[in-house]
Design a protein around this motif. Structure first.
Motif, PDB file in Angstrom:
ATOM      1  N   ASP A 126      54.952  -7.182 -12.666  1.00  0.00           N
ATOM      2  CA  ASP A 126      56.183  -7.673 -12.684  1.00  0.00           C
ATOM      3  C   ASP A 126      56.908  -7.295 -12.888  1.00  0.00           C
ATOM      4  OD1 ASP A 126      57.636  -8.325 -10.249  1.00  0.00           O
ATOM      5  OD2 ASP A 126      56.351 -10.277  -9.746  1.00  0.00           O
ATOM      6  N   GLY A 127      58.149  -7.698 -12.892  1.00  0.00           N
ATOM      7  CA  GLY A 127      59.452  -7.406 -13.582  1.00  0.00           C
ATOM      8  C   GLY A 127      59.597  -5.682 -14.173  1.00  0.00           C
ATOM      9  N   PHE A 128      59.551  -4.442 -12.973  1.00  0.00           N
ATOM     10  CA  PHE A 128      60.157  -3.197 -13.215  1.00  0.00           C
ATOM     11  C   PHE A 128      60.773  -2.689 -11.928  1.00  0.00           C
ATOM     12  CE2 PHE A 128      55.550  -3.455 -11.873  1.00  0.00           C
ATOM     13  CZ  PHE A 128      56.041  -2.476 -10.356  1.00  0.00           C
ATOM     14  N   ASP A 129      61.549  -1.741 -11.858  1.00  0.00           N
ATOM     15  CA  ASP A 129      61.870  -1.251 -11.089  1.00  0.00           C
ATOM     16  C   ASP A 129      61.220  -0.285 -10.367  1.00  0.00           C
ATOM     17  OD1 ASP A 129      64.232  -0.314  -9.486  1.00  0.00           O
ATOM     18  OD2 ASP A 129      65.269   0.419 -10.067  1.00  0.00           O
ATOM     19  N   LYS A 130      60.930   0.697 -10.631  1.00  0.00           N
ATOM     20  CA  LYS A 130      60.495   1.824  -9.828  1.00  0.00           C
ATOM     21  C   LYS A 130      58.587   1.894 -10.706  1.00  0.00           C
ATOM     22  CE  LYS A 130      64.415   4.234  -8.945  1.00  0.00           C
ATOM     23  NZ  LYS A 130      64.745   5.610  -9.144  1.00  0.00           N
ATOM     24  N   ILE A 131      57.541   2.065 -10.414  1.00  0.00           N
ATOM     25  CA  ILE A 131      56.641   2.321 -10.499  1.00  0.00           C
ATOM     26  C   ILE A 131      56.543   3.624 -11.302  1.00  0.00           C
ATOM     27  CG2 ILE A 131      55.742   3.748  -9.227  1.00  0.00           C
ATOM     28  CD1 ILE A 131      53.382   0.892 -10.670  1.00  0.00           C
ATOM     29  N   THR A 132      57.069   4.567 -11.415  1.00  0.00           N
ATOM     30  CA  THR A 132      57.546   6.195 -12.027  1.00  0.00           C
ATOM     31  C   THR A 132      58.486   5.771 -13.202  1.00  0.00           C
ATOM     32  OG1 THR A 132      59.101   6.050  -9.976  1.00  0.00           O
ATOM     33  CG2 THR A 132      57.150   7.545  -9.915  1.00  0.00           C
ATOM     34  N   ALA A 143      52.428   4.086 -18.514  1.00  0.00           N
ATOM     35  CA  ALA A 143      51.608   3.769 -18.573  1.00  0.00           C
ATOM     36  C   ALA A 143      51.151   4.515 -17.636  1.00  0.00           C
ATOM     37  CB  ALA A 143      50.848   2.079 -18.889  1.00  0.00           C
ATOM     38  N   PHE A 144      51.802   4.573 -16.380  1.00  0.00           N
ATOM     39  CA  PHE A 144      51.879   4.894 -14.848  1.00  0.00           C
ATOM     40  C   PHE A 144      52.256   6.619 -14.994  1.00  0.00           C
ATOM     41  CE2 PHE A 144      52.966   6.753 -10.593  1.00  0.00           C
ATOM     42  CZ  PHE A 144      51.769   5.702  -9.900  1.00  0.00           C
ATOM     43  N   ASN A 145      52.898   6.594 -15.382  1.00  0.00           N
ATOM     44  CA  ASN A 145      52.813   8.414 -15.605  1.00  0.00           C
ATOM     45  C   ASN A 145      51.541   9.085 -16.583  1.00  0.00           C
ATOM     46  OD1 ASN A 145      55.359   8.265 -13.791  1.00  0.00           O
ATOM     47  ND2 ASN A 145      56.518   7.750 -15.715  1.00  0.00           N
ATOM     48  N   ASN A 146      51.271   8.209 -17.283  1.00  0.00           N
ATOM     49  CA  ASN A 146      50.555   9.671 -18.094  1.00  0.00           C
ATOM     50  C   ASN A 146      48.463   8.737 -18.114  1.00  0.00           C
ATOM     51  OD1 ASN A 146      52.292  10.104 -20.065  1.00  0.00           O
ATOM     52  ND2 ASN A 146      52.749   8.444 -21.042  1.00  0.00           N
ATOM     53  N   GLY A 147      48.377   8.297 -16.805  1.00  0.00           N
ATOM     54  CA  GLY A 147      47.566   8.042 -16.560  1.00  0.00           C
ATOM     55  C   GLY A 147      46.833   7.238 -16.700  1.00  0.00           C
ATOM     56  N   TYR A 148      46.921   5.684 -17.486  1.00  0.00           N
ATOM     57  CA  TYR A 148      46.158   5.149 -18.350  1.00  0.00           C
ATOM     58  C   TYR A 148      45.828   3.678 -17.022  1.00  0.00           C
ATOM     59  CZ  TYR A 148      47.017   6.640 -22.367  1.00  0.00           C
ATOM     60  OH  TYR A 148      47.135   7.809 -23.608  1.00  0.00           O
ATOM     61  N   ILE A 149      46.865   3.494 -15.944  1.00  0.00           N
ATOM     62  CA  ILE A 149      46.735   2.975 -15.344  1.00  0.00           C
ATOM     63  C   ILE A 149      47.108   3.672 -13.464  1.00  0.00           C
ATOM     64  CG2 ILE A 149      47.622   0.838 -15.783  1.00  0.00           C
ATOM     65  CD1 ILE A 149      50.178   0.741 -14.537  1.00  0.00           C
ATOM     66  N   GLN A 150      46.618   3.047 -12.339  1.00  0.00           N
ATOM     67  CA  GLN A 150      46.292   3.140 -11.081  1.00  0.00           C
ATOM     68  C   GLN A 150      46.430   1.740 -10.405  1.00  0.00           C
ATOM     69  OE1 GLN A 150      46.498   5.840  -9.881  1.00  0.00           O
ATOM     70  NE2 GLN A 150      46.846   5.596  -7.932  1.00  0.00           N
ATOM     71  N   VAL A 151      47.470   1.689  -9.043  1.00  0.00           N
ATOM     72  CA  VAL A 151      48.042   0.753  -8.525  1.00  0.00           C
ATOM     73  C   VAL A 151      46.856   1.099  -7.061  1.00  0.00           C
ATOM     74  CG1 VAL A 151      49.753  -0.175  -7.209  1.00  0.00           C
ATOM     75  CG2 VAL A 151      50.470   1.795  -8.906  1.00  0.00           C
ATOM     76  N   GLN A 152      46.223  -0.562  -7.719  1.00  0.00           N
ATOM     77  CA  GLN A 152      45.282  -0.593  -6.417  1.00  0.00           C
ATOM     78  C   GLN A 152      44.735  -1.989  -6.659  1.00  0.00           C
ATOM     79  OE1 GLN A 152      41.657   1.042  -7.692  1.00  0.00           O
ATOM     80  NE2 GLN A 152      40.722   0.884  -6.056  1.00  0.00           N
ATOM     81  N   ASP A 153      44.765  -2.821  -4.515  1.00  0.00           N
ATOM     82  CA  ASP A 153      44.743  -4.118  -4.665  1.00  0.00           C
ATOM     83  C   ASP A 153      43.554  -4.288  -5.521  1.00  0.00           C
ATOM     84  OD1 ASP A 153      46.370  -5.928  -3.402  1.00  0.00           O
ATOM     85  OD2 ASP A 153      43.736  -6.580  -2.456  1.00  0.00           O
ATOM     86  N   GLN A 154      43.624  -5.435  -6.015  1.00  0.00           N
ATOM     87  CA  GLN A 154      42.123  -5.768  -6.422  1.00  0.00           C
ATOM     88  C   GLN A 154      41.069  -6.275  -6.017  1.00  0.00           C
ATOM     89  OE1 GLN A 154      42.163  -8.792  -9.699  1.00  0.00           O
ATOM     90  NE2 GLN A 154      44.647  -8.685  -9.936  1.00  0.00           N
ATOM     91  N   SER A 155      41.103  -6.468  -4.357  1.00  0.00           N
ATOM     92  CA  SER A 155      39.739  -6.567  -3.164  1.00  0.00           C
ATOM     93  C   SER A 155      39.635  -5.245  -3.580  1.00  0.00           C
ATOM     94  CB  SER A 155      40.874  -7.303  -2.214  1.00  0.00           C
ATOM     95  OG  SER A 155      41.507  -6.283  -1.565  1.00  0.00           O
ATOM     96  N   SER A 156      40.104  -3.660  -3.193  1.00  0.00           N
ATOM     97  CA  SER A 156      40.283  -2.300  -3.167  1.00  0.00           C
ATOM     98  C   SER A 156      38.890  -2.160  -4.372  1.00  0.00           C
ATOM     99  CB  SER A 156      41.093  -1.269  -3.213  1.00  0.00           C
ATOM    100  OG  SER A 156      41.094  -0.359  -3.035  1.00  0.00           O
ATOM    101  N   ILE A 157      39.261  -2.590  -5.486  1.00  0.00           N
ATOM    102  CA  ILE A 157      38.549  -2.043  -6.509  1.00  0.00           C
ATOM    103  C   ILE A 157      37.470  -2.633  -6.782  1.00  0.00           C
ATOM    104  CG2 ILE A 157      38.847  -2.892  -8.956  1.00  0.00           C
ATOM    105  CD1 ILE A 157      41.699  -3.460  -9.349  1.00  0.00           C
ATOM    106  N   LEU A 158      37.128  -3.889  -5.643  1.00  0.00           N
ATOM    107  CA  LEU A 158      35.483  -3.999  -5.986  1.00  0.00           C
ATOM    108  C   LEU A 158      34.796  -3.318  -5.289  1.00  0.00           C
ATOM    109  CD1 LEU A 158      34.330  -6.901  -6.066  1.00  0.00           C
ATOM    110  CD2 LEU A 158      34.611  -7.230  -3.475  1.00  0.00           C
ATOM    111  N   ALA A 159      36.010  -2.581  -4.521  1.00  0.00           N
ATOM    112  CA  ALA A 159      34.048  -0.618  -3.145  1.00  0.00           C
ATOM    113  C   ALA A 159      34.157  -0.023  -4.564  1.00  0.00           C
ATOM    114  CB  ALA A 159      35.034  -0.465  -2.920  1.00  0.00           C
ATOM    115  N   GLY A 160      34.807   0.145  -5.836  1.00  0.00           N
ATOM    116  CA  GLY A 160      34.410   1.025  -6.777  1.00  0.00           C
ATOM    117  C   GLY A 160      33.923   0.415  -8.086  1.00  0.00           C
TER     118      GLY A 160
END
Length: 456
Positions: free
Chosen positions: A224-230, A234-251
């Protein structure tokens, strides 16, 4: 607040497009913000909250408006109806905005939209609501749970009745409370094949982002505490991916060595594909396995491709494919099938509040039928001993537990035990070792279903 009138006018466009023209709220809000990149952070936040809140609380607002208006909400012109809903949401839920300003701005909007003859009506209704807001009598639970819960949690009555049949009144109320608490920041998953979660945590903190570690996974955060994800490196360089934790469970629940062939059959926007790629690259036999990631339209395929490019994984092929159409060349080729299938979406109402207005009771049965057809088709792509991961973002048993039973009775599968890879906090909710139904109140996540099977 700068440009306040324009923000409300912009919000009105979005709300009308969602509530009266069938647009999707997340896409409509995103598109509007994209057209106005110069908006300050607080204006973007105000605009987003006004859109989402007005849509989320429409049922409750309609109840209030109908108490104070001779013309009932259903008979109003769409623009006037949405101006009033927007006004009521601000009066009832946005303490930072003075009621007098709410009424004045609503009148200006009616004028701007060429409804000058109705500005007195808009003004009168909203000012009466403002004066009497502390005396409004809402339905009481003891007089009937359905009417009470519908207004209290702004939920269509059919959903209240449907979930009561499935879960009972107490659990249904907890589910609805979970939906209204869904503003938990943004859930992200770290790509552990690229960096240790602690490194990613430090990266985010260094950029001034608020980071809370997940209670379920050591490689996920709420940020939290940011304006745009872009704006986030860490997002732009591929270190993180937006994904809900319940969805993470499937992987998370299936086992990998690193050399598997995986097909993600309904993959957009690509979160589970990217999680699979990350797991293959982090596993013992890393870099050997491959993933085919597919979905139905060019637009969805592009979305997957864009996410793959940003994350930098090379062992993924993206294919435009109809999951209902059998592909002979894929027969007996997959070690793992990820089948996160189209569903009613009743589990993600907390984040995509317009789902509760778009989904109808009869959709659940028709979607359950489509899910079975897809499962029948894709089961042929699995090798013997291969793993089928079936998931949905709904809490409707017809699409979840009932389909899990159907798979066992009609397809050549047996249950796979996923309890060993289940996060400790969720284990107590498992009634069967092969699946879990997550409800929004269990772990502050979306409602989600995950089941696993092994091909005989």
């Amino acid at each position: 607040m700068a440009d306040e009138v324009n923000l409300r006018n912009l919000a009105l466009d979005v709300i009308v497009s969602v509530m009266d023209k069938g647009a999707y709220s997340d896409k409509a809000i995103h598109a509007a913000l994209e057209k106005h990149p110069g908006l300050e952070k607080r204006d973007r936040a105000f605009f987003t909250r006004l859109c989402q809140g007005t849509i989320e609380y429409a049922v409750s607002s309609d109840y209030i408006i109908n108490l104070f208006s001779k013309t009932k909400v259903k008979k109003m012109k769409p623009v006037i109806r949405e101006i009033l809903r927007m006004g009521v949401y601000q009066i009832m839920h946005m303490d930072s905005v003075p009621d007098s300003a709410v009424c004045n701005e609503a009148v200006k909007l009616a004028n701007k939209r060429k409804f000058t003859n109705l500005k007195g009506f808009v003004n009168g209704v909203l000012r009466n609501i403002s004066r009497e807001k502390d005396k409004i009598k809402f339905p009481d639970k003891k007089d009937g749970f359905c009417a009470y819960a519908s207004v209290r949690y702004s939920m269509p009555e059919w959903i209240v009745n449907y979930l009561c049949e499935e879960y009972g009144e107490d659990e249904t109320e907890r589910i609805f409370e979970g939906f209204l608490k869904a503003d938990r920041g943004v859930s992200v998953r770290c790509n552990v094949s690229k960096a240790e979660p602690q490194e990613v945590y430090d990266m985010l903190k260094k950029q001034g982002i608020s980071v809370k570690k997940s209670e379920l996974f050591g490689y996920a955060f709420n940020i939290d505490g940011f304006d745009k994800i872009t704006d986030i490196d860490a997002f732009n360089n591929g270190y993180i991916q937006v994904q809900d934790q319940s969805s993470i469970l499937a992987g998370h629940v299936y086992s990998v060595k690193g050399d598997e062939n995986i097909i993600d059959i309904c993959a957009a926007p690509g979160g589970k594909t990217l999680h699979a790629a990350d797991r293959l690259n982090a596993a013992e036999k890393s870099g050997i396995g491959n993933i085919i990631s597919c979905d139905l339209t060019e637009q969805k395929v592009k979305l997957i491709s864009d996410n793959i490019k940003r994350n930098g994984f090379r062992n993924i092929s993206v294919v435009k494919n109809d999951a209902l159409v059998y592909k002979k060349e894929w027969e007996n080729t997959a070690d793992i099938i990820i089948a996160d299938l189209p569903c009613s979406g009743l589990g993600v109402i907390g984040k995509k509040c317009d789902i509760k207005y778009k989904t109808k009771r009869e959709d659940i049965a028709s979607l359950s039928k489509i899910q079975k057809e897809i499962l029948k088709n894709v089961s042929r792509y699995l090798k013997k001993g291969g793993q089928l991961i079936y998931s949905t973002c709904t809490i409707a048993k017809e699409e979840n537990e009932d389909n899990a039973e159907w798979i066992l009775e009609n397809l050549p599968f047996e249950k796979a035990d996923i309890s060993k890879r289940m996060p400790e906090k969720l284990k107590k909710y498992m009634t069967d070792n092969s699946y879990i139904q997550i409800l929004p109140d269990m772990a502050q996540t979306d409602g989600f279903f995950v089941a696993a099977f092994i091909k005989k």
